[in-house]
Design an enzyme around this catalytic site. Structure first.
Site, short mmCIF file in Angstrom:
data_model
loop_
_atom_site.label_atom_id
_atom_site.label_comp_id
_atom_site.label_asym_id
_atom_site.label_seq_id
_atom_site.Cartn_x
_atom_site.Cartn_y
_atom_site.Cartn_z
N ARG A 69 4.21 4.85 -16.30
CA ARG A 69 4.85 4.74 -17.62
C ARG A 69 6.16 5.53 -17.70
NH1 ARG A 69 2.65 0.55 -17.51
NH2 ARG A 69 0.44 0.40 -17.94
N CYS B 105 -6.76 3.11 -12.97
CA CYS B 105 -7.17 4.20 -12.08
C CYS B 105 -8.65 4.07 -11.75
CB CYS B 105 -6.97 5.55 -12.76
SG CYS B 105 -5.28 6.11 -12.79
N ARG C 276 -2.61 6.23 7.94
CA ARG C 276 -2.11 5.07 8.70
C ARG C 276 -0.88 5.48 9.50
NH1 ARG C 276 -3.58 -0.32 7.71
NH2 ARG C 276 -2.40 -0.57 9.62
N ARG D 100 -4.04 7.05 -3.81
CA ARG D 100 -3.69 5.81 -3.11
C ARG D 100 -3.28 4.75 -4.13
NH1 ARG D 100 -8.02 8.03 -0.31
NH2 ARG D 100 -7.87 8.06 1.94
N TYR E 255 3.66 5.98 3.00
CA TYR E 255 2.71 7.09 3.09
C TYR E 255 3.50 8.39 3.09
CZ TYR E 255 -0.74 3.57 4.05
OH TYR E 255 -1.57 2.48 3.93
N GLU F 78 -11.77 7.23 -5.59
CA GLU F 78 -11.86 6.86 -4.18
C GLU F 78 -13.29 7.15 -3.72
OE1 GLU F 78 -10.48 5.26 -0.83
OE2 GLU F 78 -9.20 5.56 -2.58
N ARG G 72 0.83 -1.20 0.00
CA ARG G 72 0.00 0.00 0.00
C ARG G 72 0.86 1.25 0.00
NH1 ARG G 72 -3.27 -1.76 5.17
NH2 ARG G 72 -1.13 -2.26 5.62
#
Length: 126
Positions: free
Chosen positions: A62, A74, A115, A89, A107, A77, A6
Site C-alpha cells: 500500500r 498474507c 535459491r 516470501r 532474493y 510459511e 518469486r
C-alpha cells in the site's frame, strides 16, 4: 500469459517498521526487474515465518503508488525445522508476454540461500 514472479527477503528483528520496509524494498525490486504495472497483476501472496508477528508484510504494498486495488494476502510459511528464520516470501502473479526464463526472481539478504541458482538481484541480472 499468466506468470509467477518469486521473491524473498529476511529481517533482523520482529519489528513492524523493519518488516514493512524490507517487504517494500523486495516488492519494488521485483516490480522494477520485471517491468510490472499494477494493472497487469492478478494478485500477490506474501508469506512470513512464524517468528514474524509484528506486522502484516502486505501492508508494504500500500506504500507503492498505483497499487491500491491489487489483491494481496498474507499467510504463514510452513514451520519446517531448521528453515530460514525471519523470512518473507512473495509470489506475484502477473499477466505478461515474457517467457518463463525471462522472469527475474529476486532474493535479498539471507534469502539468497533459498535459491542460489536464482539469487542475483534484478540489477545484476539485467
Amino acid at each position: 500469459m499468466l506468470r509467477g514472479i518469486r521473491g524473498a527477503t529476511t529481517v533482523e528483528r520482529n519489528e513492524e517498521l523493519e518488516i514493512t520496509q524490507a517487504t517494500e524494498e523486495l516488492l519494488r525490486e521485483m516490480i522494477k526487474a520485471n517491468d510490472v504495472k499494477a494493472s497487469d497483476v492478478a494478485f500477490v501472496l506474501i508469506s512470513a515465518t512464524d517468528d514474524l508477528t509484528a506486522a502484516f508484510p502486505a501492508k508494504a504494498l500500500r506504500n507503492i503508488e498505483g497499487w491500491t486495488y491489487v489483491p494481496v494476502m498474507c499467510m504463514r510459511e510452513i514451520p519446517v525445522p531448521h528453515s530460514l528464520p525471519r523470512c518473507i516470501r512473495v509470489m506475484m502473479t502477473v499477466n505478461t508476454t515474457k517467457r518463463q526464463e525471462e522472469i527475474r526472481h529476486i532474493y535479498l539478504r539471507e534469502s539468497v540461500q533459498l535459491r542460489p541458482d536464482l539469487s542475483l538481484t534484478g540489477k545484476e541480472k539485467l
